[in-house]
Design a protein around this motif. Structure first.
Motif, mmCIF file in Angstrom:
data_model
loop_
_atom_site.group_PDB
_atom_site.id
_atom_site.type_symbol
_atom_site.label_atom_id
_atom_site.label_comp_id
_atom_site.label_asym_id
_atom_site.label_seq_id
_atom_site.Cartn_x
_atom_site.Cartn_y
_atom_site.Cartn_z
ATOM 1 N N LYS A 1 0.806 -1.196 -0.186
ATOM 2 C CA LYS A 1 -0.199 0.129 0.071
ATOM 3 C C LYS A 1 0.822 1.300 -0.017
ATOM 4 O O LYS A 1 1.738 1.324 0.609
ATOM 5 N N SER A 2 0.554 1.970 -0.728
ATOM 6 C CA SER A 2 1.273 3.436 -0.723
ATOM 7 C C SER A 2 0.817 4.273 0.630
ATOM 8 O O SER A 2 -0.417 4.190 1.080
ATOM 9 N N SER A 3 1.814 5.027 0.949
ATOM 10 C CA SER A 3 1.428 5.751 2.105
ATOM 11 C C SER A 3 0.849 7.199 1.738
ATOM 12 O O SER A 3 0.286 7.849 2.506
ATOM 13 N N PHE A 4 0.379 7.401 0.294
ATOM 14 C CA PHE A 4 -0.073 8.676 -0.181
ATOM 15 C C PHE A 4 -1.333 8.182 -0.351
ATOM 16 O O PHE A 4 -1.965 7.500 -1.020
ATOM 17 N N ASP A 5 -2.423 9.095 0.218
ATOM 18 C CA ASP A 5 -3.742 8.831 0.327
ATOM 19 C C ASP A 5 -4.249 9.993 -0.862
ATOM 20 O O ASP A 5 -4.660 11.070 -0.566
ATOM 21 N N ALA A 6 -4.301 9.691 -2.126
ATOM 22 C CA ALA A 6 -4.520 10.368 -3.251
ATOM 23 C C ALA A 6 -6.018 10.891 -2.875
ATOM 24 O O ALA A 6 -6.335 12.349 -3.499
ATOM 25 N N ALA A 7 -6.923 10.013 -2.709
ATOM 26 C CA ALA A 7 -8.392 10.600 -2.486
ATOM 27 C C ALA A 7 -8.578 11.860 -1.704
ATOM 28 O O ALA A 7 -9.113 12.601 -1.592
ATOM 29 N N ALA A 8 -7.710 11.578 -0.240
ATOM 30 C CA ALA A 8 -7.960 12.565 1.024
ATOM 31 C C ALA A 8 -7.441 13.995 0.215
ATOM 32 O O ALA A 8 -7.923 14.779 0.559
ATOM 33 N N CYS A 9 -6.151 13.740 -0.548
ATOM 34 C CA CYS A 9 -5.586 15.087 -0.871
ATOM 35 C C CYS A 9 -6.303 15.762 -2.097
ATOM 36 O O CYS A 9 -6.594 17.187 -1.965
#
Length: 118
Positions: A87-95
């Motif tokens: 899992k990527s630590s980057f949450d694109a949806a939240a951003c």
């Protein structure tokens, strides 16, 4: 209907799958988003002055926080034989949700720079 209740109702419209056990968390995040966004308003601007944008932006902030919480409880990686999924630590949806909320509130908040036209 209070402002927090309106934000919560808007968030419920936007969210797809909400477990009954997650409703108290979403309500708390909506209250937090309201307080946080209210503190960012320019002097002399109230939530009622920009109510539709305020409610929509606060609900997006709450959903962004909910997305990050949901991702935090997911496993970092899953291994099955030679296959590993991380899992990527980057949450694109939240951003994306946060960015949309910020764009909505640009005319009403302090200490924000934006090009409005040339």
């Amino acid at each position: 209907m209070t402002l927090t209740e309106q934000i919560y109702a808007q968030a419920l419209v936007l969210i797809r799958d909400l477990q009954d056990g997650d409703r108290p968390m979403l309500e708390m995040l909506c209250r937090s988003a309201e307080v946080s966004l209210r503190a960012k308003l320019r002097d002399g601007v109230t939530p009622e002055d920009c109510k539709a944008d305020f409610v929509a932006a606060a609900s997006l902030y709450a959903l962004a926080a909910m997305s990050e919480i949901d991702d935090a409880v997911q496993p970092e990686q899953i291994c099955a034989g030679d296959l590993t999924v991380r899992k990527s630590s980057f949450d694109a949806a939240a951003c994306c949700l946060r960015y949309q909320a910020e764009l909505m509130m640009i005319p009403y908040v302090k200490d924000r720079f934006a090009f409005m036209g040339v």
